[in-house]
Design an enzyme around this catalytic site. Sequence first.
Site, PDB file in Angstrom:
ATOM      1  N   TYR A   1     -13.054 -14.586   1.795  1.00 30.81           N
ATOM      2  CA  TYR A   1     -12.002 -13.603   2.063  1.00 30.81           C
ATOM      3  C   TYR A   1     -11.571 -13.685   3.532  1.00 30.81           C
ATOM      4  CZ  TYR A   1      -9.759  -9.172   3.147  1.00 30.81           C
ATOM      5  OH  TYR A   1      -8.868  -8.233   3.592  1.00 30.81           O
TER       6      TYR A   1
ATOM      7  N   LYS B   1       0.823  -1.218   0.000  1.00 34.06           N
ATOM      8  CA  LYS B   1       0.000   0.000   0.000  1.00 34.06           C
ATOM      9  C   LYS B   1       0.854   1.263   0.000  1.00 34.06           C
ATOM     10  CE  LYS B   1      -3.683  -2.569   0.250  1.00 34.06           C
ATOM     11  NZ  LYS B   1      -3.094  -3.884   0.494  1.00 34.06           N
TER      12      LYS B   1
ATOM     13  N   TYR C   1      -3.871 -12.822   2.330  1.00 34.36           N
ATOM     14  CA  TYR C   1      -3.411 -12.479   0.982  1.00 34.36           C
ATOM     15  C   TYR C   1      -2.295 -13.387   0.476  1.00 34.36           C
ATOM     16  CZ  TYR C   1      -5.982  -8.157   1.954  1.00 34.36           C
ATOM     17  OH  TYR C   1      -6.956  -7.255   2.263  1.00 34.36           O
TER      18      TYR C   1
END
Length: 341
Positions: A269, A51, A295
């Site tokens: 998720y 990010k 992830y």
Amino acid sequence: SGVAKFAKYPLTFGPSPISNLNRLSQHLGSKVNVYAKREDCNSGLAFGGNKLRKLEYIVPDIVEGDYTHLVSIGGRQSNQTRMVAALAAKLGKKCVLIQEDWVPIPEAEKDVYNRVGNIELSRIMGADVRVIEDGFDIGMRKSFANALQELEDAGHKPYPIPAGCSEHKYGGLGFVGFADEVINQEVELGIKFDKIVVCCVTGSTTAGILAGMAQYGRQDDVIAIDASFTSEKTKEQTLRIANNTAKLIGVEHEFKDFTLDTRFAYPCYGVPNEGTIEAIRTCAEQEGVLTDPVYEGKSMQGLIALIKEDYFKPGANVLYVHLGGAPALSAYSSFFPTKTA
């Protein structure tokens, strides 16, 4: 590169390093050569991660506009919100984080999940952390709009940073720069990467790499591994961001599709499956490299499966993109009991 014309505020150490994961390659039968590009150790800000690369192109806008608060959103164990908290501290801004209930964690473990890992780090960095009971969605959220409105009503000037930076107009630019680095590092290392494997959820990381590699006619080298379990939405959003980013950097290419392997995101998720846990352990035991259950564990699971299935040509150089995420591991401790020696 087409990204050079955009203002950038440095938050990383520079180009992220590439590691040779030779023990992992050997463990998987020496069929291919696995390398990792280490976005997980790209900065001194709160453990770094992908990010920050995106935020570098968003900060000039924040500084110029004289905003008072940074507002962002994610799940309870969002890496994005941790990075925004770190950025706010670095810029001397206030920070409001909306932490939604994106992951169905058993009631018995919820208390720990809401206190450790990323969310703990955000609290330490002084963010106003707001825990909200809304479920997973990669799009724009009501809770996010409400927080912005509340700050505006109180006379503040909040800057919205959407989930994963993805819906921001410049959200894809950071990973165009990533693609440029890969091309330069290929020259330095004297190798060409045949395929690039990357995790995909909100889409702007993959989109930036696609647009960036398209500058070199190599967009088909990218293989994304879905970790959203809402893969149609993820694909649509990724393509939209890739096309928007390509326009921004002046690349004449329209993305109509890309490779998104959807087999590893189950059961949903943020919840690892048995294969995810196995992949996390394999990578950690072979290389001392930590991946997370949300992830990178799923993209590592995908990479390992593709190697075992002989998806890559023999002797291929495969670049695994390690996007970060390890600070969430402590929130998943029940998945990792001690192994007997």
